[in-house]
Design a protein around this motif. Structure first.
Motif, PDB file in Angstrom:
ATOM      1  N   ALA A 153       0.825  -1.207   0.000  1.00  0.00           N
ATOM      2  CA  ALA A 153       0.000   0.000   0.000  1.00  0.00           C
ATOM      3  C   ALA A 153       0.865   1.264   0.000  1.00  0.00           C
ATOM      4  O   ALA A 153       0.557   2.241  -0.687  1.00  0.00           O
ATOM      5  N   VAL A 154       1.943   1.240   0.766  1.00  0.00           N
ATOM      6  CA  VAL A 154       2.847   2.399   0.807  1.00  0.00           C
ATOM      7  C   VAL A 154       3.487   2.626  -0.554  1.00  0.00           C
ATOM      8  O   VAL A 154       3.553   3.762  -1.056  1.00  0.00           O
ATOM      9  N   MET A 155       3.973   1.564  -1.186  1.00  0.00           N
ATOM     10  CA  MET A 155       4.659   1.715  -2.464  1.00  0.00           C
ATOM     11  C   MET A 155       3.705   2.061  -3.605  1.00  0.00           C
ATOM     12  O   MET A 155       4.149   2.474  -4.679  1.00  0.00           O
ATOM     13  N   ALA A 156       2.405   1.910  -3.382  1.00  0.00           N
ATOM     14  CA  ALA A 156       1.431   2.322  -4.397  1.00  0.00           C
ATOM     15  C   ALA A 156       1.162   3.822  -4.344  1.00  0.00           C
ATOM     16  O   ALA A 156       0.530   4.365  -5.265  1.00  0.00           O
ATOM     17  N   LEU A 157       1.639   4.494  -3.294  1.00  0.00           N
ATOM     18  CA  LEU A 157       1.430   5.939  -3.182  1.00  0.00           C
ATOM     19  C   LEU A 157       2.374   6.668  -4.134  1.00  0.00           C
ATOM     20  O   LEU A 157       3.565   6.352  -4.190  1.00  0.00           O
ATOM     21  N   PRO A 158       1.882   7.647  -4.867  1.00  0.00           N
ATOM     22  CA  PRO A 158       2.720   8.308  -5.874  1.00  0.00           C
ATOM     23  C   PRO A 158       3.805   9.204  -5.299  1.00  0.00           C
ATOM     24  O   PRO A 158       4.735   9.576  -6.016  1.00  0.00           O
ATOM     25  N   ASN A 159       3.703   9.554  -4.035  1.00  0.00           N
ATOM     26  CA  ASN A 159       4.668  10.478  -3.429  1.00  0.00           C
ATOM     27  C   ASN A 159       5.743   9.749  -2.623  1.00  0.00           C
ATOM     28  O   ASN A 159       6.360  10.330  -1.726  1.00  0.00           O
ATOM     29  N   VAL A 160       5.980   8.475  -2.925  1.00  0.00           N
ATOM     30  CA  VAL A 160       7.033   7.703  -2.256  1.00  0.00           C
ATOM     31  C   VAL A 160       8.051   7.235  -3.294  1.00  0.00           C
ATOM     32  O   VAL A 160       7.703   6.520  -4.236  1.00  0.00           O
ATOM     33  N   GLU A 161       9.296   7.632  -3.114  1.00  0.00           N
ATOM     34  CA  GLU A 161      10.405   7.104  -3.907  1.00  0.00           C
ATOM     35  C   GLU A 161      11.206   6.169  -3.010  1.00  0.00           C
ATOM     36  O   GLU A 161      11.534   6.525  -1.873  1.00  0.00           O
ATOM     37  N   ARG A 162      11.520   4.992  -3.508  1.00  0.00           N
ATOM     38  CA  ARG A 162      12.277   4.010  -2.716  1.00  0.00           C
ATOM     39  C   ARG A 162      13.622   3.747  -3.385  1.00  0.00           C
ATOM     40  O   ARG A 162      13.686   3.478  -4.593  1.00  0.00           O
ATOM     41  N   ILE A 163      14.684   3.838  -2.599  1.00  0.00           N
ATOM     42  CA  ILE A 163      16.043   3.605  -3.090  1.00  0.00           C
ATOM     43  C   ILE A 163      16.632   2.439  -2.313  1.00  0.00           C
ATOM     44  O   ILE A 163      16.756   2.495  -1.091  1.00  0.00           O
ATOM     45  N   GLU A 164      16.998   1.365  -3.031  1.00  0.00           N
ATOM     46  CA  GLU A 164      17.512   0.152  -2.399  1.00  0.00           C
ATOM     47  C   GLU A 164      18.974  -0.072  -2.758  1.00  0.00           C
ATOM     48  O   GLU A 164      19.457   0.389  -3.796  1.00  0.00           O
ATOM     49  N   ASN A 165      19.658  -0.811  -1.895  1.00  0.00           N
ATOM     50  CA  ASN A 165      21.029  -1.279  -2.147  1.00  0.00           C
ATOM     51  C   ASN A 165      22.018  -0.142  -2.377  1.00  0.00           C
ATOM     52  O   ASN A 165      22.994  -0.300  -3.123  1.00  0.00           O
ATOM     53  N   VAL A 166      21.774   0.985  -1.756  1.00  0.00           N
ATOM     54  CA  VAL A 166      22.695   2.120  -1.844  1.00  0.00           C
ATOM     55  C   VAL A 166      22.976   2.612  -0.422  1.00  0.00           C
ATOM     56  O   VAL A 166      22.053   2.997   0.292  1.00  0.00           O
ATOM     57  N   PRO A 167      24.242   2.606   0.017  1.00  0.00           N
ATOM     58  CA  PRO A 167      24.538   3.034   1.385  1.00  0.00           C
ATOM     59  C   PRO A 167      24.401   4.538   1.564  1.00  0.00           C
ATOM     60  O   PRO A 167      24.455   5.313   0.599  1.00  0.00           O
ATOM     61  N   VAL A 168      24.219   4.936   2.814  1.00  0.00           N
ATOM     62  CA  VAL A 168      24.202   6.348   3.170  1.00  0.00           C
ATOM     63  C   VAL A 168      25.609   6.722   3.624  1.00  0.00           C
ATOM     64  O   VAL A 168      26.119   6.175   4.602  1.00  0.00           O
ATOM     65  N   ASN A 169      26.252   7.651   2.914  1.00  0.00           N
ATOM     66  CA  ASN A 169      27.622   8.039   3.243  1.00  0.00           C
ATOM     67  C   ASN A 169      27.694   9.213   4.206  1.00  0.00           C
ATOM     68  O   ASN A 169      28.626   9.306   5.012  1.00  0.00           O
ATOM     69  N   GLY A 170      26.735  10.143   4.097  1.00  0.00           N
ATOM     70  CA  GLY A 170      26.828  11.323   4.947  1.00  0.00           C
ATOM     71  C   GLY A 170      25.540  12.115   4.975  1.00  0.00           C
ATOM     72  O   GLY A 170      24.599  11.854   4.204  1.00  0.00           O
ATOM     73  N   VAL A 171      25.497  13.082   5.877  1.00  0.00           N
ATOM     74  CA  VAL A 171      24.351  13.985   5.990  1.00  0.00           C
ATOM     75  C   VAL A 171      24.868  15.404   6.182  1.00  0.00           C
ATOM     76  O   VAL A 171      25.945  15.622   6.742  1.00  0.00           O
ATOM     77  N   ASP A 172      24.093  16.356   5.697  1.00  0.00           N
ATOM     78  CA  ASP A 172      24.354  17.771   5.937  1.00  0.00           C
ATOM     79  C   ASP A 172      23.177  18.289   6.741  1.00  0.00           C
ATOM     80  O   ASP A 172      22.037  18.270   6.265  1.00  0.00           O
ATOM     81  N   LEU A 182      24.297   9.887  -0.722  1.00  0.00           N
ATOM     82  CA  LEU A 182      24.267   8.451  -0.937  1.00  0.00           C
ATOM     83  C   LEU A 182      25.574   7.949  -1.535  1.00  0.00           C
ATOM     84  O   LEU A 182      26.334   8.702  -2.152  1.00  0.00           O
ATOM     85  N   GLY A 183      25.820   6.641  -1.383  1.00  0.00           N
ATOM     86  CA  GLY A 183      27.022   6.037  -1.930  1.00  0.00           C
ATOM     87  C   GLY A 183      27.084   6.096  -3.441  1.00  0.00           C
ATOM     88  O   GLY A 183      28.160   5.978  -4.033  1.00  0.00           O
ATOM     89  N   SER A 184      25.958   6.280  -4.099  1.00  0.00           N
ATOM     90  CA  SER A 184      25.920   6.394  -5.553  1.00  0.00           C
ATOM     91  C   SER A 184      26.384   7.757  -6.040  1.00  0.00           C
ATOM     92  O   SER A 184      26.560   7.967  -7.242  1.00  0.00           O
ATOM     93  N   GLY A 185      26.569   8.695  -5.107  1.00  0.00           N
ATOM     94  CA  GLY A 185      26.940  10.054  -5.472  1.00  0.00           C
ATOM     95  C   GLY A 185      25.768  11.006  -5.508  1.00  0.00           C
ATOM     96  O   GLY A 185      25.947  12.226  -5.603  1.00  0.00           O
ATOM     97  N   ARG A 186      24.560  10.482  -5.416  1.00  0.00           N
ATOM     98  CA  ARG A 186      23.373  11.339  -5.437  1.00  0.00           C
ATOM     99  C   ARG A 186      23.191  12.044  -4.103  1.00  0.00           C
ATOM    100  O   ARG A 186      23.429  11.455  -3.042  1.00  0.00           O
ATOM    101  N   THR A 187      22.765  13.294  -4.154  1.00  0.00           N
ATOM    102  CA  THR A 187      22.469  14.068  -2.951  1.00  0.00           C
ATOM    103  C   THR A 187      20.974  14.330  -2.891  1.00  0.00           C
ATOM    104  O   THR A 187      20.391  14.840  -3.851  1.00  0.00           O
ATOM    105  N   LEU A 188      20.364  13.959  -1.774  1.00  0.00           N
ATOM    106  CA  LEU A 188      18.932  14.155  -1.572  1.00  0.00           C
ATOM    107  C   LEU A 188      18.716  15.382  -0.693  1.00  0.00           C
ATOM    108  O   LEU A 188      18.988  15.352   0.505  1.00  0.00           O
TER     109      LEU A 188
END
Length: 420
Positions: A153-172, A182-188
Motif C-alpha cells: 500500500a505504501v509503495m502504491a502511493l505516488p509520493n514515495v520514492e524508494r532507493i535500495e542497495n545504496v549506502p548512506v555516506n553522509g548527511v548535511d 548516498l554512496g551512488s553520489g546522489r544528494t537528496l
C-alpha cells in the motif's frame, strides 16, 4: 538500408525513469520503524524518499504485539492505508512447548501486572523479551501478512520514492541546506531526516557527531530467522497462536534460548526466529549450528498425527522451501525503548528510531515523533491498561482469549494442553 543477409534491428525504446521532486522527508531504514514513518508521512501527503540503507529487516517473530500505543499505531496505519487487518484484540496468543505439550506461558498466571512482567523477564533471555509480550494484542491478519500488505500500500502511493542497495555516506544538517549523501553520489535535498536503520552504522556516517549518547549501553544482539513454505496448509487457518520452545544447548553454553514462531498465509508458510549473542555473530560455523538446533527443536515441538500429515516423518519433512535471514546488531540486549523523540539537541532536522525493542516499540516511537503532527492517537494510559488486565471482562478481551484457546484445543487436543 540493411545489408543483404543481415536482419535489421528495430530500435527498442527504453522507458524513462520516473523523476521525483526533492523530498520533504528522507527516511533511512527498511524494517518496522521505517515502514511506519514512511506510511504515516506519505498518507499525509508528504513527499518521502525511502532509503533502505543497510537493508536490515526481519518479519515479526510472533503474531502478537505488546498491547498499548505501539499496537494501536499499527491499527491506525492499516486503517489509513485501507488495509483490512481485522480488529485489534487483547488475549493470550503465545504457547510454550513444555513437557511434550503446548500451554500458556507461566507468566500468564501472575497475580499482578508487574509480577507478570518480572516472571517473563526471569524465564526468557533478554533479547527474547523484546518480542514475547507480557500483555498481548493481535489482528485477524498475521503480522507477517499485515506488514506485506502495508508495504504494498505504501509503495502504491505516488509520493514515495524508494532507493535500495545504496549506502548512506553522509548527511548535511544545516537548516537551510539539509541533505543526505548516498554512496551512488546522489544528494537528496530535504527538510528533515528520520534515521531508522541499524544504530551500529551511525559512526560511519559523515556529518553526525561521534559517540551519540543514546547509543550507549544497548548491547546489540543478532537475529537468525527462517521462513518455511509448506506445500499444503500445515495448520488450520483458525490457529492464531504463536509458539516457542527451548533449543538444545551447545557444549559449555550458558544461555538457555528458545525458538519463536508462527504460521501465516493460511498455514502454508511459517517463520521461526532464534536470537544470537554479540560474540556469536562473527562465527559462520556457529550460526549454521544454531540453524540446525532450530530445526531440531521444531521436530520435537510438532509431533504426532495431530500435527504431522501422513507420510511425513517430522516437521522439517513438511517443508518445501526455506529462506534464511541473518541480521547482526538487530535487537538490543539492554536498555529501554525510547519514550521521547531522539534528536540532536533542540534540532528537529534529524530524528533517530530503532527496531531493537520489537515492532510495537518501533511504531510507538513513530507515534511519539509524528503523533501531534499527523494526529496519531495514543490508545490508553498505563493506568487503564492495568485496569483492563485486572478486570479483562471490562475490556472485552477475556472472551476473545477464551475462544481462540478453545479453537486451538479442539484442533490439536492430543498435542496441545492449555492452562487456565
Amino acid at each position: 538500408m540493411a545489408k543483404p543477409g543481415k536482419k535489421s534491428k528495430a530500435k527498442q525504446e527504453v522507458p524513462a525513469a520516473q523523476v521525483y521532486p526533492d523530498p520533504s522527508v528522507v527516511v533511512i531504514g527498511d524494517s518496522w520503524a521505517a515502514l511506519g514513518a514512511v506510511g504515516f508521512l506519505a498518507h499525509a501527503g508528504k513527499q518521502v524518499c525511502w532509503v533502505t540503507g543497510t537493508g536490515a529487516r526481519a518479519l515479526s517473530p510472533l503474531p502478537s504485539l505488546e498491547s498499548g500505543p505501539g499496537a494501536f499505531a499499527w491499527a491506525q496505519l492499516a486503517e489509513r492505508l485501507n488495509v483490512t487487518a481485522g480488529p485489534l484484540v487483547r488475549g493470550s496468543f503465545l504457547r510454550e512447548f513444555r513437557n511434550k505439550s503446548f500451554r500458556q506461558p507461566a507468566w500468564n498466571k501472575s497475580p499482578t501486572p508487574q509480577d507478570r512482567i518480572d516472571t517473563r523477564d526471569e524465564i526468557l533471555w533478554v533479547p527474547e523479551t523484546r518480542f514475547a509480550a507480557a500483555f498481548e494484542s493481535r489482528f485477524d491478519l498475521s503480522l507477517a501478512n499485515l506488514e506485506e500488505q502495508l508495504r504494498k500500500a505504501v509503495m502504491a502511493l505516488p509520493n514515495v520514492e524508494r532507493i535500495e542497495n545504496v549506502p548512506v555516506n553522509g548527511v548535511d544538517l544545516h537548516e537551510e541546506n539539509t541533505s543526505v549523501l548516498l554512496g551512488s553520489g546522489r544528494t537528496l535535498k530535504c527538510e528533515r531526516i528520520i534515521y531508522a536503520d541499524r544504530w551500529s552504522t551511525l559512526p560511519k556516517i559523515e556529518g553526525l557527531p561521534k559517540g551519540l549518547p543514546f547509543m550507549r549501553n544497548r548491547h546489540a544482539q543478532g537475529l537468525l530467522q527462517a521462513v518455511f513454505s509448506h506445500p499444503t496448509a500445515f495448520v488450520s487457518s483458525e490457529i492464531r497462536e504463536g509458539f516457542y520452545g527451548a533449543t538444545n544447548k551447545e557444549a559449555g553454553e550458558e544461555i538457555q534460548r528458545s525458538v519463536f514462531g508462527y504460521f501465516f498465509d493460511e498455514g502454508r508458510s511459517s517463520v521461526w526466529t532464534l536470537f544470537l549473542a554479540a560474540d556469536e555473530v562473527e562465527d559462520n560455523h556457529l550460526i549454521a549450528k544454531k540453524l540446525r538446533r532450530m530445526k531440531q527443536a521444531l521436530d520435537r515441538m510438532f509431533t504426532g498425527s495431530d500435527w504431522i500429515p501422513e507420510g511425513k516423518a517430522d516437521f522439517m519433512a513438511t517443508v518445501q522451501g526455506e529462506q534464511v535471514r541473518f541480521e547482526e546488531s538487530f535487537v538490543f540486549g539492554s536498555g529501554t525503548s525510547p519514550s521521547e523523540p531522539l534528536q540532536l539537541g533542540k534540532s528537529s532536522i534529524i530524528s533517530f528510531m530503532t527496531d531493537g525493542y520489537g515492532p510495537a516499540s518501533s511504531f510507538q516511537q513513530v507515534a511519539v515523533l509524528l503523533g501531534q503532527e499527523l494526529a496519531i492517537e495514543a490508545e490508553t494510559s498505563a493506568e487503564k491498561a492495568e485496569a483492563e488486565f485486572l478486570n479483562p471482562e471490562s475490556a472485552g478481551s477475556g472472551a476473545t482469549g477464551e475462544s481462540i484457546e478453545s479453537e486451538s484445543s479442539e484442533a490439536h487436543s492430543a498435542s496441545t494442553e492449555t492452562s487456565s
